[in-house]
Write a protein that holds these residues in place. Structure first.
Motif, short mmCIF file in Angstrom:
data_model
loop_
_atom_site.label_atom_id
_atom_site.label_comp_id
_atom_site.label_asym_id
_atom_site.label_seq_id
_atom_site.Cartn_x
_atom_site.Cartn_y
_atom_site.Cartn_z
N GLY A 193 -7.89 1.62 -7.62
CA GLY A 193 -6.60 0.92 -7.46
C GLY A 193 -5.93 0.65 -8.79
O GLY A 193 -4.71 0.77 -8.93
N ILE A 194 -6.73 0.29 -9.79
CA ILE A 194 -6.17 0.01 -11.13
C ILE A 194 -5.81 1.33 -11.82
O ILE A 194 -4.71 1.48 -12.37
N PHE B 105 1.21 3.56 -2.18
CA PHE B 105 0.56 4.78 -2.64
C PHE B 105 -0.42 5.30 -1.58
O PHE B 105 -0.35 6.46 -1.16
N ALA C 65 2.27 4.60 -13.16
CA ALA C 65 3.34 3.80 -13.77
C ALA C 65 3.81 4.39 -15.09
O ALA C 65 4.95 4.20 -15.49
N CYS D 164 6.37 -6.70 -14.49
CA CYS D 164 5.77 -5.45 -14.98
C CYS D 164 4.78 -5.72 -16.11
O CYS D 164 5.16 -6.23 -17.16
N LYS E 231 0.83 -1.21 0.00
CA LYS E 231 0.00 0.00 0.00
C LYS E 231 0.87 1.26 0.00
O LYS E 231 0.63 2.20 0.76
N HIS F 158 4.30 -10.59 -10.38
CA HIS F 158 4.12 -9.15 -10.57
C HIS F 158 5.02 -8.58 -11.66
O HIS F 158 5.20 -7.36 -11.73
N HIS G 166 -4.81 -11.61 -7.03
CA HIS G 166 -3.99 -10.94 -8.03
C HIS G 166 -4.25 -11.47 -9.44
O HIS G 166 -4.38 -10.71 -10.39
N THR H 136 -3.05 -0.64 -4.67
CA THR H 136 -3.05 -0.45 -6.12
C THR H 136 -3.14 -1.86 -6.72
O THR H 136 -2.62 -2.82 -6.16
N LEU I 106 -0.73 -4.62 -8.67
CA LEU I 106 0.59 -4.67 -8.05
C LEU I 106 0.56 -5.07 -6.58
O LEU I 106 1.37 -5.86 -6.12
N GLU I 107 -0.37 -4.51 -5.82
CA GLU I 107 -0.34 -4.73 -4.39
C GLU I 107 -1.34 -5.79 -3.91
O GLU I 107 -1.64 -5.88 -2.73
N LEU J 60 -2.68 3.04 -10.45
CA LEU J 60 -1.44 2.33 -10.77
C LEU J 60 -1.04 2.56 -12.22
O LEU J 60 0.11 2.91 -12.51
#
Lengths: 115, 405
Positions: free
Chosen positions: B238-239, B86, B246, B355, B84, B353, B106, B96, B99-100, B242
């Motif tokens: 959250g999406i 962010f 990014a 990228c 968390k 995760h 996930h 996010t 990622l998180e 991110l």
């Protein structure tokens, strides 16, 4: 054991000899979609719609071995394993083989590893 | 070294005075080389404790070997990505996404988003990416024989691609870049303010797209169904946050470092200009040598790792720039070899995760180098100027003034 995807015709691997056989064992759970294999050799390493490798081990013909090796070695996750065991000497799966067959130096891979 | 920051379970002999934020070369440095500066850790142990190694000055374990970073980043059972980072800037706790989130939650979100950034999809985006690069570079070439290449090209190029992906116009690009800089490199009040601004922006955009969907990313997300339901506002946020954040800095930073390398190494520059088919492979080596990102995980349980007593809740840092200089994995890791083969670098991380934008980022970098080298003659760093580099959660370079007069 997973089975090979039938990428080629029934003559796939017909020219394989002991020492020149090659199969890429695909560890699907380790694939994280870097797609470096496919960047090296898109015809050998096929991806799904999300960009992850399709399931199933991949039989490699003699002419594709260098490309396949480079593709396998490009995986950051180590999800692609190069297996040089001639098909006849591998662990049997769905096909019954006799002792004579196990000594065979020339095998029809497609026949032994149905998709 | 502020030993008071070190938790009791960390053996004092495992503490090192090293930080991606405060070590020599990590703060704003003229003509710095922060990637080379962090490579010094390879003369030490494979894991140690850094008392000050996050934006908030928290301590982390530091994993130096690439093979060990793979173990950590592939092992979501033991090492959570649920930091968390962010929302903490807002004293909130939503993740996010993806990622998180940890598996299995996930994977559901990843499967929703992966097709939008798959190699196949990125190939379709390529003409628009190239067109953007050409437009910007032609404008620079027409206006003189010098420019600040991060400000005039790397950021406007990379960020506009990201904005186009999100369905946002370019006219606020400079504002968005500033938000990103404040979020990633500002002090705590600046970061909180930037985080709030970004959240409000994404929430507002979400509300608009829910009311009136168009053909863009946020509209896709608000209309998507996951396991038979629509996404919640918090999931969309959250999406959205991110993907927005990014795209604001990492690719631009990578392009900046790459062009700085080529400006300082005219032979390599000329090689790529005269043999552009080498650029795709060279870009991988530049990603290895100059990756901008640090990955961070949190231990989910007590783990003894290579002799280190990692305890539940400890932060574990897997810095890509450290893994990529590991001599056990890369021959002569501090030498840039643009023809390096089997280059399994960690620039985009390892594990679930990895990228999600890696394929787009790669294309952007390759296209940026191809079009820059095709349109700009032999360039160097302008006499009397010094690029400023810095470390941190995301490494960066600015004031990179190139001259081709």
């Amino acid at each position: 054991m997973t089975t090979a995807a039938p990428r080629h015709g029934a003559d796939n691997g017909a020219s394989d000899k002991v020492g020149s056989a090659m199969r890429i064992i695909v560890h699907n759970t380790k694939c994280q979609g870097h797609a470096r294999c496919s960047a090296q050799a898109p015809e050998i390493f096929k991806l799904d719609d999300e960009g992850y490798i399709l399931p199933g081990d991949i039989e490699i013909t003699a002419g594709e071995q260098l490309l396949a090796l480079q593709g396998a070695q490009s995986c950051p996750e180590r999800a692609l394993e190069v297996d040089r065991t001639p098909a006849a000497q591998r662990e049997p799966d769905s096909v019954e083989r006799g002792p004579d067959e196990l000594k065979s130096t020339s095998v029809n891979v497609a026949a032994r590893w149905p998709g | 070294m502020p030993v008071s920051r070190v938790p009791d379970h960390v053996p004092r002999e495992m503490v090192r005075d090293f930080s991606l934020f405060t070590s020599p070369g990590m703060q704003r440095t003229p003509n710095g080389d922060p990637h080379a500066a962090v490579a010094c850790v390879h003369s030490g142990p494979p894991i140690f404790y850094s008392p000050y190694n996050t934006q908030d000055g928290l301590g982390t374990w530091v994993i130096t070997r690439a093979a060990d970073q793979r173990r950590v980043l592939q092992d979501a059972e033991n090492f959570s990505s649920h930091r968390k980072l962010f929302s903490a800037a807002l004293d909130e706790s939503w993740p996010t996404i993806p990622l998180e989130l940890d598996p299995p939650a996930h994977g559901v979100f990843r499967s929703l988003l992966n097709p939008l950034l798959s190699p196949k999809r990125v190939a379709e985006l390529e003409p628009a990416v190239r067109e953007r690069a050409v437009l910007l570079i032609d404008r620079i070439a027409a206006s003189g024989s010098s420019c600040d290449v991060t400000k005039d090209f790397a950021f406007p190029f990379a960020v506009s691609i990201s904005l186009r992906f999100l369905g946002l116009p370019d006219d606020r690009l400079d504002t968005f870049v500033r938000w990103g800089q404040e979020l990633l490199h500002g002090d705590r009040p600046e970061r909180s303010a930037a985080a709030r601004t970004i959240v409000d922006f994404i929430d507002e955009l979400t509300a608009l797209r829910r009311k009136e969907p168009v053909d863009d990313f946020i509209s896709f997300i608000v209309q998507a169904e996951l396991e038979g339901r629509r996404l919640t506002d918090e999931e969309v946020r959250g999406i959205g946050v991110l993907v927005f954040v990014a795209g604001l800095d990492s690719v631009a930073a990578a392009i900046g470092f790459d062009l700085a390398y080529l400006a300082r190494n005219p032979e390599d520059q000329e090689l790529l200009r005269s043999e552009p088919e080498r650029i795709a492979l060279a870009a991988e080596e530049l990603l290895r040598a100059y990756p901008p990102i640090q990955m961070l995980r949190v231990a989910r349980k007590d783990i003894d790792f290579e002799g280190a007593p990692i305890r539940k809740g400890d932060y574990v840092s897997c810095a890509t720039m450290i893994a990529n200089r590991d001599p056990a994995e890369f021959e002569c890791p501090n030498t840039v070899d643009l023809a390096r083969e089997n280059n399994r670098h960690a620039a985009f991380g390892y594990g679930p995760h990895r990228c999600i934008g890696s394929h787009l980022a790669r294309r952007e970098i390759v296209i940026a180098l191809e079009e820059w080298l095709a349109r700009i003659p032999a360039f160097r760093i302008k006499k009397g100027t010094s690029p400023i580099t810095y470390g941190g959660h995301v490494f960066g370079i600015e004031n990179l003034v190139l001259d081709w007069s």
